[in-house]
Motif scaffolding. Structure first.
Motif, short mmCIF file in Angstrom:
data_model
loop_
_atom_site.label_atom_id
_atom_site.label_comp_id
_atom_site.label_asym_id
_atom_site.label_seq_id
_atom_site.Cartn_x
_atom_site.Cartn_y
_atom_site.Cartn_z
N SER A 222 11.25 0.64 4.58
CA SER A 222 12.16 -0.34 5.26
C SER A 222 12.26 -1.05 3.02
CB SER A 222 11.43 -1.51 5.73
OG SER A 222 10.08 -2.34 5.32
N LEU A 223 12.81 -2.06 3.00
CA LEU A 223 12.48 -2.55 1.68
C LEU A 223 11.07 -3.24 1.17
CD1 LEU A 223 13.25 -3.03 -1.86
CD2 LEU A 223 14.76 -5.94 -0.74
N ARG A 224 10.70 -4.27 2.28
CA ARG A 224 9.56 -4.61 2.75
C ARG A 224 8.26 -3.90 2.24
NH1 ARG A 224 7.11 -9.74 4.97
NH2 ARG A 224 5.07 -9.51 5.41
N GLU A 225 8.02 -2.91 3.15
CA GLU A 225 6.97 -1.85 3.01
C GLU A 225 6.87 -1.03 1.58
OE1 GLU A 225 6.93 0.06 7.61
OE2 GLU A 225 8.42 0.58 6.56
N LEU A 226 8.80 -0.53 0.92
CA LEU A 226 8.51 -0.57 0.01
C LEU A 226 7.39 -0.97 -1.09
CD1 LEU A 226 11.86 1.79 -0.35
CD2 LEU A 226 9.24 3.07 -0.68
N ILE A 227 7.84 -2.48 -1.74
CA ILE A 227 7.46 -3.34 -2.20
C ILE A 227 5.65 -3.55 -2.37
CG2 ILE A 227 7.56 -6.26 -3.20
CD1 ILE A 227 10.39 -6.00 -2.09
N LEU A 228 5.55 -3.25 -0.72
CA LEU A 228 4.01 -3.96 -0.89
C LEU A 228 3.14 -1.96 -1.27
CD1 LEU A 228 3.58 -5.91 1.99
CD2 LEU A 228 3.65 -6.49 0.01
#
Length: 389
Positions: A222-228
């Motif tokens: 997910s976008l959240r996982e990519l950011i983190l």
């Protein structure tokens, strides 16, 4: 994976048009769901990583030695606020509360090829300034997207990229102060800090290349996982998770790049890279023409865009976005990994030059703002900042 990406013409033309199923007109003032809180382990790990990088230190911690140096310089010059005379072209030398149009208007009048075309929308009630903004956007050489920003503002405060007439209307209806409407310019973004004694050739003391962090999808995370997961994006996760709260659960397609930051401000998430070594005589020649077009502008950071780094070196295709004054920073110091002592050395030099140029300008009749007036202006600026995102 995550990677910083410079603002190329192709990317800027779409402005996140290639991203997931995103509302391209989402605005900072729109209500958005809060991002799920990070676990304490993740928060601790990010906090520790940021603490080890002084570029993320709070201003009160980093600026202590610099404030002491300013006080020493004030004693040496027998004037605590002599630096306010360094830029007669700007209110109070561009220390605080200066109006952006003060530098942009003479530049647009005297050297229009060097500035991103703009218009000043006055602080007045009613629809007149909205009509003015839309008439400006309707010009063949302007169009959308349109950059909107407060005439008085700092550190990317209140800067917004409007993609249509509705966004312009929403922005102006929420902010009643004077606003700059400016043509959006593609290309690479730089901050070029100049210092010029009256009547002399200027020096370039800093160039920062402003880049915009992005992530690239793998079709799984997910976008959240990519950011983190990104080395850089993880460090600014607090900013990004809030900005993208309503899209964090979406999964970008494999190879889909998402530019996460649009505004060239370090505190808004941009990655700053040291480009000072790319200063050339040709660039200085173009900047000399710029300062000649804005009489009294002698010291500060010029935020601009150019088609490429090579164009910057040749002094070609420069489009000024803003002329910042004395309290702008030699922002190349925020290049990741810059030793703390190098950051202080650059800032100490900057303030020494500010006092020296202020002294030379005062001898030519430039006014010096009193300490009490500066304090009043700083307090007013803190109050003004609360209305902007």
């Amino acid at each position: 994976m995550a990677a910083p990406d410079t603002a190329t013409d192709a990317a800027d033309a779409g402005l996140r048009a290639d991203m997931i199923a995103i509302d391209a007109n989402a605005a900072p003032w729109d209500a958005a769901p809060s991002a799920a809180p990070l676990g304490w382990v993740t928060r601790w790990a990010i906090g520790w990583s940021r603490a080890r990088r002084w570029e993320f230190w709070p201003a009160w911690l980093y600026y202590g030695p610099i404030v002491l140096w300013i006080l020493v310089l004030g004693l040496r010059h027998r004037s605590a606020t002599l630096f306010t005379a360094a830029n007669p072209a700007l209110d109070n030398g561009g220390v605080v509360g200066e109006r952006k149009h003060q530098g942009l208007m003479p530049l647009q009048r005297n050297a229009p090829d060097l500035v991103a075309c703009f218009t000043l929308l006055p602080a007045e009630p009613g629809t007149a300034r909205e009509q003015q903004a839309l008439a400006f956007a309707a010009r063949d050489d302007i169009g959308f997207p349109l950059v909107l920003k407060p005439d008085v503002g700092q550190r990317g405060r209140g800067v917004y990229i409007a993609r249509d007439a509705a966004a312009v209307s929403q922005y102006l209806s929420r902010h009643d102060g004077a606003v700059i409407a400016q043509r959006h310019v593609g290309g690479e973004e730089f901050g070029v800090f100049i210092a010029q004694m009256p009547g002399q050739r200027l020096d370039v003391i800093s160039i920062v290349h402003k880049t915009f962090p992005s992530v690239t999808g793998d079709g799984r995370r997910s976008l959240r996982e990519l950011i983190l997961a990104g080395e850089r994006t993880r460090l600014i996760a607090a900013i990004l998770l809030e900005r993208w709260a309503s899209q964090l659960s979406q999964v970008p397609a494999d190879g889909q790049r998402i530019k996460l930051v649009e505004i060239g401000s370090h505190c808004r998430g941009s990655l700053f890279l040291d480009a000072t070594a790319h200063a050339t005589p040709a660039l200085v020649d173009s900047l000399m023409r710029l300062t000649a077009a804005v009489p009294g502008y002698r010291f500060g950071r010029i935020d601009l865009r150019a088609p490429s780094l090579e164009h910057l070196q040749r002094g070609e295709g420069l489009q000024v976005l803003e002329l910042n004054g004395v309290t702008a920073e030699s922002a190349h110091i925020y290049h990741p990994g810059t030793p703390l002592v190098e950051g202080y050395r650059a800032m100490f030099r900057q303030w020494r030059l500010a006092f020296s140029i202020g002294a030379a300008s005062r001898s030519l009749g430039a006014p010096v703002t009193s300490a009490f007036e500066l304090l009043r202006l700083f307090i007013a600026d803190l109050r003004r900042g609360r209305q902007w995102f």
